[in-house]
Design an enzyme around this catalytic site. Sequence first.
Site, PDB file in Angstrom:
ATOM      1  N   GLU A 165       0.816  -1.230   0.000  1.00  0.00           N
ATOM      2  CA  GLU A 165       0.000   0.000   0.000  1.00  0.00           C
ATOM      3  C   GLU A 165       0.839   1.264   0.000  1.00  0.00           C
ATOM      4  OE1 GLU A 165      -2.818  -0.528   3.212  1.00  0.00           O
ATOM      5  OE2 GLU A 165      -3.443  -2.480   2.465  1.00  0.00           O
ATOM      6  N   ASN A 206       2.147  -4.757  -3.397  1.00  0.00           N
ATOM      7  CA  ASN A 206       0.793  -5.234  -3.111  1.00  0.00           C
ATOM      8  C   ASN A 206      -0.094  -4.053  -2.712  1.00  0.00           C
ATOM      9  OD1 ASN A 206      -0.927  -7.633  -2.528  1.00  0.00           O
ATOM     10  ND2 ASN A 206      -0.817  -6.943  -0.388  1.00  0.00           N
ATOM     11  N   HIS A 242     -10.069  -6.407  -2.177  1.00  0.00           N
ATOM     12  CA  HIS A 242     -11.111  -6.238  -1.144  1.00  0.00           C
ATOM     13  C   HIS A 242     -12.272  -5.520  -1.830  1.00  0.00           C
ATOM     14  CE1 HIS A 242      -8.706  -7.709   2.131  1.00  0.00           C
ATOM     15  NE2 HIS A 242      -7.724  -6.887   1.816  1.00  0.00           N
ATOM     16  N   GLU A 271      -5.758 -10.904  -1.470  1.00  0.00           N
ATOM     17  CA  GLU A 271      -6.565 -10.758  -0.239  1.00  0.00           C
ATOM     18  C   GLU A 271      -8.063 -10.721  -0.554  1.00  0.00           C
ATOM     19  OE1 GLU A 271      -5.172  -7.456   2.173  1.00  0.00           O
ATOM     20  OE2 GLU A 271      -3.077  -7.849   1.685  1.00  0.00           O
ATOM     21  N   ASP A 273     -11.829 -10.676  -0.870  1.00  0.00           N
ATOM     22  CA  ASP A 273     -13.118 -10.839  -0.196  1.00  0.00           C
ATOM     23  C   ASP A 273     -14.103  -9.878  -0.860  1.00  0.00           C
ATOM     24  OD1 ASP A 273     -12.266  -8.444   1.107  1.00  0.00           O
ATOM     25  OD2 ASP A 273     -11.774  -9.505   2.950  1.00  0.00           O
TER      26      ASP A 273
HETATM   27  O1  G3I Z   1      -3.067  -7.614  18.903  1.00  0.00           O
HETATM   28  C1  G3I Z   1      -4.177  -6.904  19.458  1.00  0.00           C
HETATM   29  C2  G3I Z   1      -4.653  -7.561  20.704  1.00  0.00           C
HETATM   30  O2  G3I Z   1      -3.643  -7.516  21.677  1.00  0.00           O
HETATM   31  C3  G3I Z   1      -5.919  -6.849  21.195  1.00  0.00           C
HETATM   32  O3  G3I Z   1      -6.443  -7.541  22.290  1.00  0.00           O
HETATM   33  C4  G3I Z   1      -6.969  -6.820  20.080  1.00  0.00           C
HETATM   34  C5  G3I Z   1      -8.211  -6.046  20.476  1.00  0.00           C
HETATM   35  O4  G3I Z   1      -8.813  -5.411  19.387  1.00  0.00           O
HETATM   36  O5  G3I Z   1      -6.415  -6.197  18.952  1.00  0.00           O
HETATM   37  C6  G3I Z   1      -5.293  -6.879  18.439  1.00  0.00           C
HETATM   38  O6  G3I Z   1      -4.845  -6.204  17.292  1.00  0.00           O
HETATM   39  C7  G3I Z   1      -5.634  -6.360  16.136  1.00  0.00           C
HETATM   40  C8  G3I Z   1      -4.807  -7.029  15.061  1.00  0.00           C
HETATM   41  O7  G3I Z   1      -5.525  -7.089  13.857  1.00  0.00           O
HETATM   42  C9  G3I Z   1      -4.378  -8.451  15.447  1.00  0.00           C
HETATM   43  O8  G3I Z   1      -5.486  -9.279  15.635  1.00  0.00           O
HETATM   44  C10 G3I Z   1      -6.102  -4.994  15.667  1.00  0.00           C
HETATM   45  O9  G3I Z   1      -7.000  -4.440  16.611  1.00  0.00           O
HETATM   46  C11 G3I Z   1      -6.764  -5.083  14.331  1.00  0.00           C
HETATM   47  O10 G3I Z   1      -7.008  -3.770  13.825  1.00  0.00           O
HETATM   48  C12 G3I Z   1      -5.868  -5.817  13.357  1.00  0.00           C
HETATM   49  O11 G3I Z   1      -6.560  -5.919  12.136  1.00  0.00           O
HETATM   50  C13 G3I Z   1      -5.808  -6.380  11.031  1.00  0.00           C
HETATM   51  C14 G3I Z   1      -5.678  -5.267   9.977  1.00  0.00           C
HETATM   52  O12 G3I Z   1      -5.008  -5.787   8.845  1.00  0.00           O
HETATM   53  C15 G3I Z   1      -4.922  -4.056  10.494  1.00  0.00           C
HETATM   54  O13 G3I Z   1      -5.010  -3.026   9.551  1.00  0.00           O
HETATM   55  C16 G3I Z   1      -6.544  -7.557  10.425  1.00  0.00           C
HETATM   56  O14 G3I Z   1      -6.557  -8.635  11.365  1.00  0.00           O
HETATM   57  C17 G3I Z   1      -5.878  -7.989   9.129  1.00  0.00           C
HETATM   58  O15 G3I Z   1      -6.680  -8.960   8.510  1.00  0.00           O
HETATM   59  C18 G3I Z   1      -5.756  -6.782   8.221  1.00  0.00           C
HETATM   60  O16 G3I Z   1      -5.164  -7.154   7.018  1.00  0.00           O
HETATM   61  C19 G3I Z   1      -4.962  -6.121   6.059  1.00  0.00           C
HETATM   62  C20 G3I Z   1      -3.710  -6.498   5.270  1.00  0.00           C
HETATM   63  O17 G3I Z   1      -2.627  -6.668   6.141  1.00  0.00           O
HETATM   64  C21 G3I Z   1      -3.389  -5.433   4.215  1.00  0.00           C
HETATM   65  N1  G3I Z   1      -4.527  -5.169   3.380  1.00  0.00           N
HETATM   66  C22 G3I Z   1      -5.775  -4.852   4.063  1.00  0.00           C
HETATM   67  C23 G3I Z   1      -6.116  -5.959   5.064  1.00  0.00           C
HETATM   68  C24 G3I Z   1      -7.455  -5.693   5.721  1.00  0.00           C
HETATM   69  O18 G3I Z   1      -7.410  -4.546   6.523  1.00  0.00           O
END
Ligand code: G3I
Length: 355
Positions: A165, A206, A242, A271, A273
């Site tokens: 990105e 990507n 997405h 990715e 969906d």
């Molecule tokens: O690690 C913390 C944890 O300690 C806490 O308890 C919990 C409570 O909300 O949050 C956890 O962090 C989360 C993290 O994922 C790990 O699970 C974040 O809040 C959450 O925002 C984060 O989301 C990820 C997101 O990227 C961040 O932007 C998604 O799982 C992940 O699927 C998503 O993937 C991205 C790709 O990397 C890039 N392209 C877009 C895609 C979708 O956003």
Amino acid sequence: MRRTRTRAATLAAATALLAGLAVAPAAHAVTAHHHAETTLGQLAERTGRYFGSAVDNPELTDTDYANLLGKEFDATTPGNGMKWYATEPQRGVFDFTAGDEIVNYARAKGLKVRGHTLLWHSQLPSWLSSGAWTADELRSILKNHITQVVKHYKGKVFAWDVANEITNEDGTYRENIFYKTIGPSYIADALRWAHAADPKAKLYLNDYNVEGTGAKSDAYYTLIKQLKADRVPIDGFGMQAHLALQYGFPYQMRQNIQRFADLGVDVAITELDIRVILPSDATKLAQQADWYGRVTNACLAVRRCVGITVWGYSDRHSWIPSVFPGEGAALPWDENLVHKPAYDAIRNALTAAGS
Ligand code: G3I
């Protein structure tokens, strides 16, 4: 005697024929059953491609989910486990626990692993994002991060999203910490450092909203063309995909994939969906299925489109509802791990291409 034998033989043949007819539906059922057990990964392999799903570490403890993932797919991408905040939580202190857990799971299940991601503006550790770095300092931090992570996963990760990105919607460079501190040269350097650490890994840029033609994908087209002209090691372009039904299907997706392939790089759908506005209904799921089929066919139409990854395969674990409240139901399996029409559409497209 002869006539009797002949009649007996005829009778036997007729009996066998009748028996054969009688068992025919059963034989057909066995065949149909056999096909139903051919997985998306196997169907993709018949076309020379892979079909993967992302997985986040906590999902590995959801046994049904993890088992189906391991059975149905032949590739996986860590949803978070290889990102910078996870792999280098303190400067120079590396932690590969989360990424290793997914690599070990993938090896046990026979899945290959896409690495995601070596640099991104999001999910950076705070020591990095809150630091005030000179260009030389940040270049050295970036080089060390890429070198350590790629070396650790050498031979275990077949492709890396090196830079994630890095452009805006209008095609200009995103002003992330690397761009602001180092300038655009960080992109070519990141690719060179990754290549030095694992010369066999396929190296990708990507992004999202690049599946169709438009300003953003034009910018990547120009950038990748320039990187190739400069002999920078770039192997592929990742289209996240997405998608959302309310925004329309990407414009000229197949042609867009083809033009990147014509630059001499691979393309991957990284990715995928396709979210809907909730509540979902049969009409939306039918349109979603049509789109899954169209994305799959767009990839299958281009030799250098090497594989498709869905961003999680089930509505049970999806990033969407927390980021887009009121939207979701974006994956080919529902919360109960039951196929939706989208699954059949993917399957039909892969089957047609592989036969
Ligand atoms: O690690 C913390 C944890 O300690 C806490 O308890 C919990 C409570 O909300 O949050 C956890 O962090 C989360 C993290 O994922 C790990 O699970 C974040 O809040 C959450 O925002 C984060 O989301 C990820 C997101 O990227 C961040 O932007 C998604 O799982 C992940 O699927 C998503 O993937 C991205 C790709 O990397 C890039 N392209 C877009 C895609 C979708 O956003």
